[in-house]
Write a protein that holds these residues in place. Sequence first.
Motif, PDB file in Angstrom:
ATOM      1  N   THR A 297      36.194  33.382  85.463  1.00 41.98           N
ATOM      2  CA  THR A 297      37.587  33.253  85.050  1.00 41.98           C
ATOM      3  C   THR A 297      37.809  31.989  84.221  1.00 41.98           C
ATOM      4  OG1 THR A 297      38.147  34.319  87.152  1.00 41.98           O
ATOM      5  CG2 THR A 297      39.952  33.367  85.909  1.00 41.98           C
ATOM      6  N   PHE A 298      38.532  32.156  83.116  1.00 41.28           N
ATOM      7  CA  PHE A 298      38.803  31.075  82.177  1.00 41.28           C
ATOM      8  C   PHE A 298      40.285  31.103  81.819  1.00 41.28           C
ATOM      9  CE2 PHE A 298      34.477  32.341  81.859  1.00 41.28           C
ATOM     10  CZ  PHE A 298      33.740  31.212  81.557  1.00 41.28           C
ATOM     11  N   TYR A 299      40.914  29.932  81.776  1.00 39.16           N
ATOM     12  CA  TYR A 299      42.338  29.833  81.464  1.00 39.16           C
ATOM     13  C   TYR A 299      42.548  28.999  80.205  1.00 39.16           C
ATOM     14  CZ  TYR A 299      42.973  31.333  86.323  1.00 39.16           C
ATOM     15  OH  TYR A 299      42.928  32.021  87.507  1.00 39.16           O
ATOM     16  N   PHE A 300      43.409  29.498  79.324  1.00 39.20           N
ATOM     17  CA  PHE A 300      43.775  28.820  78.089  1.00 39.20           C
ATOM     18  C   PHE A 300      45.302  28.755  78.016  1.00 39.20           C
ATOM     19  CE2 PHE A 300      39.848  31.094  77.298  1.00 39.20           C
ATOM     20  CZ  PHE A 300      39.073  30.214  76.578  1.00 39.20           C
ATOM     21  N   SER A 301      45.831  27.778  77.300  1.00 35.27           N
ATOM     22  CA  SER A 301      47.273  27.768  77.040  1.00 35.27           C
ATOM     23  C   SER A 301      47.484  28.173  75.587  1.00 35.27           C
ATOM     24  CB  SER A 301      47.868  26.398  77.318  1.00 35.27           C
ATOM     25  OG  SER A 301      47.386  25.456  76.394  1.00 35.27           O
ATOM     26  N   THR A 302      48.622  28.825  75.331  1.00 35.31           N
ATOM     27  CA  THR A 302      48.930  29.256  73.969  1.00 35.31           C
ATOM     28  C   THR A 302      50.413  29.540  73.834  1.00 35.31           C
ATOM     29  OG1 THR A 302      48.138  30.651  72.151  1.00 35.31           O
ATOM     30  CG2 THR A 302      48.585  31.758  74.262  1.00 35.31           C
ATOM     31  N   ASN A 303      50.813  29.907  72.629  1.00 34.42           N
ATOM     32  CA  ASN A 303      52.208  30.247  72.357  1.00 34.42           C
ATOM     33  C   ASN A 303      52.473  31.706  72.712  1.00 34.42           C
ATOM     34  OD1 ASN A 303      51.343  28.114  70.171  1.00 34.42           O
ATOM     35  ND2 ASN A 303      53.538  27.879  70.509  1.00 34.42           N
ATOM     36  N   THR A 304      53.522  31.942  73.459  1.00 38.80           N
ATOM     37  CA  THR A 304      53.920  33.301  73.822  1.00 38.80           C
ATOM     38  C   THR A 304      54.189  34.127  72.566  1.00 38.80           C
ATOM     39  OG1 THR A 304      54.950  32.346  75.788  1.00 38.80           O
ATOM     40  CG2 THR A 304      55.512  34.619  75.292  1.00 38.80           C
ATOM     41  N   SER A 305      54.664  33.483  71.512  1.00 40.34           N
ATOM     42  CA  SER A 305      55.000  34.174  70.264  1.00 40.34           C
ATOM     43  C   SER A 305      53.780  34.464  69.381  1.00 40.34           C
ATOM     44  CB  SER A 305      56.002  33.333  69.473  1.00 40.34           C
ATOM     45  OG  SER A 305      55.431  32.066  69.158  1.00 40.34           O
TER      46      SER A 305
ATOM     47  N   LEU B  51      48.453  24.127  84.703  1.00 42.82           N
ATOM     48  CA  LEU B  51      47.631  23.902  83.512  1.00 42.82           C
ATOM     49  C   LEU B  51      48.291  22.995  82.478  1.00 42.82           C
ATOM     50  CD1 LEU B  51      46.091  27.443  83.002  1.00 42.82           C
ATOM     51  CD2 LEU B  51      45.142  25.486  84.199  1.00 42.82           C
ATOM     52  N   TRP B  52      49.525  22.606  82.718  1.00 47.36           N
ATOM     53  CA  TRP B  52      50.265  21.755  81.776  1.00 47.36           C
ATOM     54  C   TRP B  52      49.577  20.404  81.615  1.00 47.36           C
ATOM     55  CZ3 TRP B  52      54.030  22.504  78.375  1.00 47.36           C
ATOM     56  CH2 TRP B  52      54.694  21.405  77.857  1.00 47.36           C
ATOM     57  N   GLN B  53      49.539  19.913  80.377  1.00 51.21           N
ATOM     58  CA  GLN B  53      49.007  18.582  80.087  1.00 51.21           C
ATOM     59  C   GLN B  53      50.054  17.781  79.319  1.00 51.21           C
ATOM     60  OE1 GLN B  53      45.269  19.146  78.041  1.00 51.21           O
ATOM     61  NE2 GLN B  53      44.252  19.887  79.882  1.00 51.21           N
ATOM     62  N   ALA B  54      50.008  16.475  79.453  1.00 52.34           N
ATOM     63  CA  ALA B  54      51.017  15.594  78.860  1.00 52.34           C
ATOM     64  C   ALA B  54      51.231  15.855  77.366  1.00 52.34           C
ATOM     65  CB  ALA B  54      50.643  14.136  79.102  1.00 52.34           C
ATOM     66  N   GLY B  55      50.194  16.048  76.610  1.00 50.26           N
ATOM     67  CA  GLY B  55      50.313  16.264  75.170  1.00 50.26           C
ATOM     68  C   GLY B  55      50.918  17.601  74.780  1.00 50.26           C
ATOM     69  N   ASP B  56      51.094  18.502  75.733  1.00 50.28           N
ATOM     70  CA  ASP B  56      51.633  19.831  75.438  1.00 50.28           C
ATOM     71  C   ASP B  56      53.070  19.791  74.938  1.00 50.28           C
ATOM     72  OD1 ASP B  56      49.231  20.987  76.132  1.00 50.28           O
ATOM     73  OD2 ASP B  56      49.878  21.588  78.135  1.00 50.28           O
ATOM     74  N   LYS B  57      53.794  18.743  75.293  1.00 46.57           N
ATOM     75  CA  LYS B  57      55.208  18.627  74.905  1.00 46.57           C
ATOM     76  C   LYS B  57      55.355  18.677  73.377  1.00 46.57           C
ATOM     77  CE  LYS B  57      59.446  17.108  76.324  1.00 46.57           C
ATOM     78  NZ  LYS B  57      60.328  17.756  77.194  1.00 46.57           N
TER      79      LYS B  57
END
Length: 142
Positions: free
Chosen positions: A47-55, A101-107
């Motif tokens: 299992t691998f998790y990535f963050s991305t834009n819903t759009s 999974l949130w990271q400070a730079g994500d803002k």
Amino acid sequence: MKPLINLEEIKHFIATRKVAFITSVDEEGFPNVKAMLQPRKIEGLKTFYFSTNTSSIRVKQYRENPKASLYFYRKGLVKYQGVMLKGTMEVLEDAEIKKALWQAGDKMFYPQGVTDPDYCVLKFTAVSGRYYCDLRTESFEV
């Protein structure tokens, strides 16, 4: 013939890559490839998790067809290594996983923070893989 690598070595190899290539399938059935930053979270080889834009176009494609693959590589001076994992991708919008999974730079990308509706998580679940090194390939089950 001696196996190319063991699964623990493949896990370590993936964990040290800074870039992952993800694939999706478009509405015409063609593969689409995108470079992503390394996964935010990895659980073994499964299992691998990535963050991305819903759009993003990827989210739309994964919602329509969850078939996916990941590819990690390293090109040295004389040695090339690559690992391809085949499986499915889920789009997660659950507040708990987004927060985990949130990271400070994500803002910078999601101005409304962890609750930004344009922030989501991609969860890839592998079923099998293929490893390449020194002109040899080896398939494996996950």
